[in-house]
Design a protein around this motif. Structure first.
Motif, PDB file in Angstrom:
ATOM      1  N   ASN A  69      25.661 -50.890  46.279  1.00 43.49           N
ATOM      2  CA  ASN A  69      26.936 -50.839  46.929  1.00 43.49           C
ATOM      3  C   ASN A  69      27.076 -51.224  48.249  1.00 43.49           C
ATOM      4  OD1 ASN A  69      27.633 -49.872  44.321  1.00 43.49           O
ATOM      5  ND2 ASN A  69      27.932 -47.793  44.974  1.00 43.49           N
ATOM      6  N   ALA A  70      27.980 -51.430  48.921  1.00 46.25           N
ATOM      7  CA  ALA A  70      28.269 -51.914  50.296  1.00 46.25           C
ATOM      8  C   ALA A  70      29.652 -51.430  50.790  1.00 46.25           C
ATOM      9  CB  ALA A  70      28.139 -53.614  50.540  1.00 46.25           C
ATOM     10  N   ASN A  71      29.410 -51.085  52.129  1.00 48.70           N
ATOM     11  CA  ASN A  71      30.753 -50.798  52.969  1.00 48.70           C
ATOM     12  C   ASN A  71      31.161 -51.883  53.772  1.00 48.70           C
ATOM     13  OD1 ASN A  71      31.160 -48.277  51.466  1.00 48.70           O
ATOM     14  ND2 ASN A  71      29.950 -47.120  53.061  1.00 48.70           N
ATOM     15  N   ASP A  81      48.794 -56.273  67.733  1.00 50.86           N
ATOM     16  CA  ASP A  81      48.030 -55.087  67.182  1.00 50.86           C
ATOM     17  C   ASP A  81      46.661 -55.628  66.674  1.00 50.86           C
ATOM     18  OD1 ASP A  81      47.441 -52.529  66.307  1.00 50.86           O
ATOM     19  OD2 ASP A  81      48.730 -52.610  64.525  1.00 50.86           O
ATOM     20  N   CYS A  82      45.603 -54.810  66.491  1.00 52.84           N
ATOM     21  CA  CYS A  82      44.371 -55.112  65.902  1.00 52.84           C
ATOM     22  C   CYS A  82      44.103 -53.782  64.861  1.00 52.84           C
ATOM     23  CB  CYS A  82      43.093 -55.253  66.857  1.00 52.84           C
ATOM     24  SG  CYS A  82      41.656 -55.493  66.334  1.00 52.84           S
ATOM     25  N   ARG A  83      44.116 -53.942  63.784  1.00 51.29           N
ATOM     26  CA  ARG A  83      43.836 -52.904  62.761  1.00 51.29           C
ATOM     27  C   ARG A  83      42.419 -53.027  61.996  1.00 51.29           C
ATOM     28  NH1 ARG A  83      49.684 -52.669  59.730  1.00 51.29           N
ATOM     29  NH2 ARG A  83      50.834 -52.344  61.673  1.00 51.29           N
ATOM     30  N   SER A  84      41.839 -51.862  61.874  1.00 57.30           N
ATOM     31  CA  SER A  84      40.446 -51.742  60.924  1.00 57.30           C
ATOM     32  C   SER A  84      41.052 -51.168  59.776  1.00 57.30           C
ATOM     33  CB  SER A  84      39.361 -51.037  61.592  1.00 57.30           C
ATOM     34  OG  SER A  84      39.714 -49.803  61.727  1.00 57.30           O
ATOM     35  N   HIS A  85      40.120 -51.972  58.708  1.00 56.13           N
ATOM     36  CA  HIS A  85      40.283 -51.511  57.252  1.00 56.13           C
ATOM     37  C   HIS A  85      38.784 -51.441  56.722  1.00 56.13           C
ATOM     38  CE1 HIS A  85      44.432 -52.837  57.290  1.00 56.13           C
ATOM     39  NE2 HIS A  85      44.203 -54.116  57.673  1.00 56.13           N
ATOM     40  N   SER A  86      38.758 -50.249  55.942  1.00 51.34           N
ATOM     41  CA  SER A  86      37.633 -49.989  55.402  1.00 51.34           C
ATOM     42  C   SER A  86      37.623 -50.291  53.808  1.00 51.34           C
ATOM     43  CB  SER A  86      36.866 -48.570  55.627  1.00 51.34           C
ATOM     44  OG  SER A  86      36.974 -48.367  57.039  1.00 51.34           O
ATOM     45  N   TYR A  87      36.617 -50.934  53.135  1.00 53.20           N
ATOM     46  CA  TYR A  87      36.538 -51.366  51.765  1.00 53.20           C
ATOM     47  C   TYR A  87      35.168 -50.694  51.252  1.00 53.20           C
ATOM     48  CZ  TYR A  87      40.164 -54.273  53.293  1.00 53.20           C
ATOM     49  OH  TYR A  87      41.085 -55.041  53.709  1.00 53.20           O
ATOM     50  N   HIS A  88      34.980 -50.151  49.924  1.00 51.90           N
ATOM     51  CA  HIS A  88      33.690 -49.693  49.394  1.00 51.90           C
ATOM     52  C   HIS A  88      33.553 -50.818  48.229  1.00 51.90           C
ATOM     53  CE1 HIS A  88      30.311 -47.270  48.294  1.00 51.90           C
ATOM     54  NE2 HIS A  88      30.903 -47.084  46.895  1.00 51.90           N
ATOM     55  N   TYR A  89      32.733 -51.339  48.250  1.00 51.08           N
ATOM     56  CA  TYR A  89      32.101 -52.449  47.290  1.00 51.08           C
ATOM     57  C   TYR A  89      31.329 -52.024  46.310  1.00 51.08           C
ATOM     58  CZ  TYR A  89      34.577 -56.411  49.879  1.00 51.08           C
ATOM     59  OH  TYR A  89      35.457 -57.252  50.325  1.00 51.08           O
ATOM     60  N   GLU A  90      31.863 -51.520  45.281  1.00 53.71           N
ATOM     61  CA  GLU A  90      30.936 -51.258  44.021  1.00 53.71           C
ATOM     62  C   GLU A  90      30.067 -52.503  43.271  1.00 53.71           C
ATOM     63  OE1 GLU A  90      30.445 -48.014  42.776  1.00 53.71           O
ATOM     64  OE2 GLU A  90      32.107 -47.239  44.415  1.00 53.71           O
ATOM     65  N   VAL A  94      25.197 -57.390  38.456  1.00 53.99           N
ATOM     66  CA  VAL A  94      24.930 -58.849  38.943  1.00 53.99           C
ATOM     67  C   VAL A  94      24.929 -58.814  40.346  1.00 53.99           C
ATOM     68  CG1 VAL A  94      25.850 -61.031  38.569  1.00 53.99           C
ATOM     69  CG2 VAL A  94      26.170 -59.395  36.867  1.00 53.99           C
ATOM     70  N   PRO A  95      23.786 -59.353  40.853  1.00 57.99           N
ATOM     71  CA  PRO A  95      23.592 -59.473  42.286  1.00 57.99           C
ATOM     72  C   PRO A  95      24.795 -60.135  42.947  1.00 57.99           C
ATOM     73  CG  PRO A  95      21.700 -59.079  41.262  1.00 57.99           C
ATOM     74  CD  PRO A  95      22.666 -59.191  40.139  1.00 57.99           C
ATOM     75  N   GLY A  96      25.516 -59.937  43.780  1.00 57.05           N
ATOM     76  CA  GLY A  96      26.254 -60.641  44.502  1.00 57.05           C
ATOM     77  C   GLY A  96      27.719 -60.535  44.072  1.00 57.05           C
ATOM     78  N   GLN A  97      28.079 -59.716  42.910  1.00 57.40           N
ATOM     79  CA  GLN A  97      29.378 -59.455  42.524  1.00 57.40           C
ATOM     80  C   GLN A  97      29.512 -57.907  42.512  1.00 57.40           C
ATOM     81  OE1 GLN A  97      29.299 -60.813  38.108  1.00 57.40           O
ATOM     82  NE2 GLN A  97      30.274 -62.675  38.831  1.00 57.40           N
ATOM     83  N   PHE A  98      30.872 -57.773  43.053  1.00 59.03           N
ATOM     84  CA  PHE A  98      31.363 -56.349  43.223  1.00 59.03           C
ATOM     85  C   PHE A  98      32.743 -56.398  42.927  1.00 59.03           C
ATOM     86  CE2 PHE A  98      28.340 -58.051  46.630  1.00 59.03           C
ATOM     87  CZ  PHE A  98      27.295 -56.794  46.650  1.00 59.03           C
ATOM     88  N   THR A  99      32.907 -54.892  42.888  1.00 56.05           N
ATOM     89  CA  THR A  99      34.731 -54.693  42.676  1.00 56.05           C
ATOM     90  C   THR A  99      34.887 -53.646  43.840  1.00 56.05           C
ATOM     91  OG1 THR A  99      33.962 -52.580  41.109  1.00 56.05           O
ATOM     92  CG2 THR A  99      34.216 -55.016  40.087  1.00 56.05           C
ATOM     93  N   TYR A 100      36.241 -53.487  44.055  1.00 57.41           N
ATOM     94  CA  TYR A 100      36.698 -52.450  44.775  1.00 57.41           C
ATOM     95  C   TYR A 100      38.148 -52.289  44.539  1.00 57.41           C
ATOM     96  CZ  TYR A 100      39.337 -55.695  47.955  1.00 57.41           C
ATOM     97  OH  TYR A 100      40.353 -56.642  48.340  1.00 57.41           O
ATOM     98  N   PHE A 101      38.450 -51.076  44.886  1.00 59.53           N
ATOM     99  CA  PHE A 101      39.822 -50.642  44.711  1.00 59.53           C
ATOM    100  C   PHE A 101      40.729 -50.832  45.760  1.00 59.53           C
ATOM    101  CE2 PHE A 101      43.294 -47.385  44.742  1.00 59.53           C
ATOM    102  CZ  PHE A 101      43.871 -47.464  43.329  1.00 59.53           C
ATOM    103  N   SER A 102      41.762 -51.458  45.762  1.00 57.75           N
ATOM    104  CA  SER A 102      42.808 -51.852  46.714  1.00 57.75           C
ATOM    105  C   SER A 102      43.726 -50.835  46.815  1.00 57.75           C
ATOM    106  CB  SER A 102      43.383 -53.296  46.637  1.00 57.75           C
ATOM    107  OG  SER A 102      44.315 -53.394  47.363  1.00 57.75           O
ATOM    108  N   GLN A 103      43.654 -50.074  47.791  1.00 58.75           N
ATOM    109  CA  GLN A 103      44.675 -49.357  48.042  1.00 58.75           C
ATOM    110  C   GLN A 103      45.825 -49.776  48.271  1.00 58.75           C
ATOM    111  OE1 GLN A 103      44.278 -45.839  48.453  1.00 58.75           O
ATOM    112  NE2 GLN A 103      42.165 -45.854  48.202  1.00 58.75           N
ATOM    113  N   ARG A 104      46.013 -50.929  48.850  1.00 60.23           N
ATOM    114  CA  ARG A 104      47.428 -51.507  48.956  1.00 60.23           C
ATOM    115  C   ARG A 104      48.061 -51.916  47.599  1.00 60.23           C
ATOM    116  NH1 ARG A 104      47.782 -57.550  51.476  1.00 60.23           N
ATOM    117  NH2 ARG A 104      49.693 -57.909  51.166  1.00 60.23           N
TER     118      ARG A 104
END
Length: 184
Positions: A69-71, A81-90, A94-104
């Motif tokens: 996985n990746a963060n 403004d400057c905002r930071s967002h954090s994402y957790h990629y599952e 398949v190497p190079g393919q990820f999913t993540y849950f969009s809070q938005r």
């Protein structure tokens, strides 16, 4: 009726295009990790159009995790403004393919690293089904400056995904985003 059929056919074509996209061959997450700048963006969301001129190049840091996985921490400049967002990629298996849950949006999105040479650029496709199909193609660079041939490759890929020329932009750099000392 005719409009409905046309809309269904268009959605099916976009789905087939997105389904045919393959990740970078022999993708290596460890080599991909690190600092990237989003220096190009193509997005087919109608709600994005009014904000096009406000988009700035953003910076992100990808951290590879031992389980594949990746963060991602991404800084985005907004007016004043400057905002930071954090994402957790599952990892998907398949190497190079990820999913993540969009809070938005409250849904899972697909992310595919389509093309990268790891030390200069990466082309990434984000795909989601929300109230319709959405496709976003991003060009990432290890620096804010990109060679013309890489920009053209990115634009060609975005067009091949059914995105219009008007949806493609190369935003200017953000000033002090992220603020000094927070990741740069």
């Amino acid at each position: 009726m005719r409009t409905t059929v046309l809309a269904v056919v268009m959605v099916m074509c976009v789905m087939m295009v997105a389904a045919d996209v393959k990740p970078q061959r022999d993708f290596n997450l460890q080599r991909f990790a690190g600092k990237w700048y989003r220096v190009g963006l193509a997005y087919d969301s109608p709600s994005f159009a009014p904000y096009r001129d406000m988009v700035k190049a953003s910076m992100g840091i990808i951290k590879a995790l031992p389980n594949g996985n990746a963060n991602l921490t991404m800084w985005e400049a907004r007016p004043g403004d400057c905002r930071s967002h954090s994402y957790h990629y599952e990892a998907t298996g398949v190497p190079g393919q990820f999913t993540y849950f969009s809070q938005r949006h409250g849904i899972v999105k697909d992310v595919t690293v389509v093309d990268t040479n790891y030390n200069e650029y990466a082309v990434v496709l984000k795909h989601k089904v929300f109230n319709r199909e959405y496709t976003q193609v991003s060009l990432y660079g290890r620096s804010l400056k990109m060679k013309t041939d890489i920009i053209q490759r990115f634009k060609g890929f975005a067009l091949s995904q059914g995105l219009s020329r008007e949806s493609i932009l190369i935003p200017p750099p953000a000033e002090n985003c992220p603020p000094s000392g927070s990741g740069r």
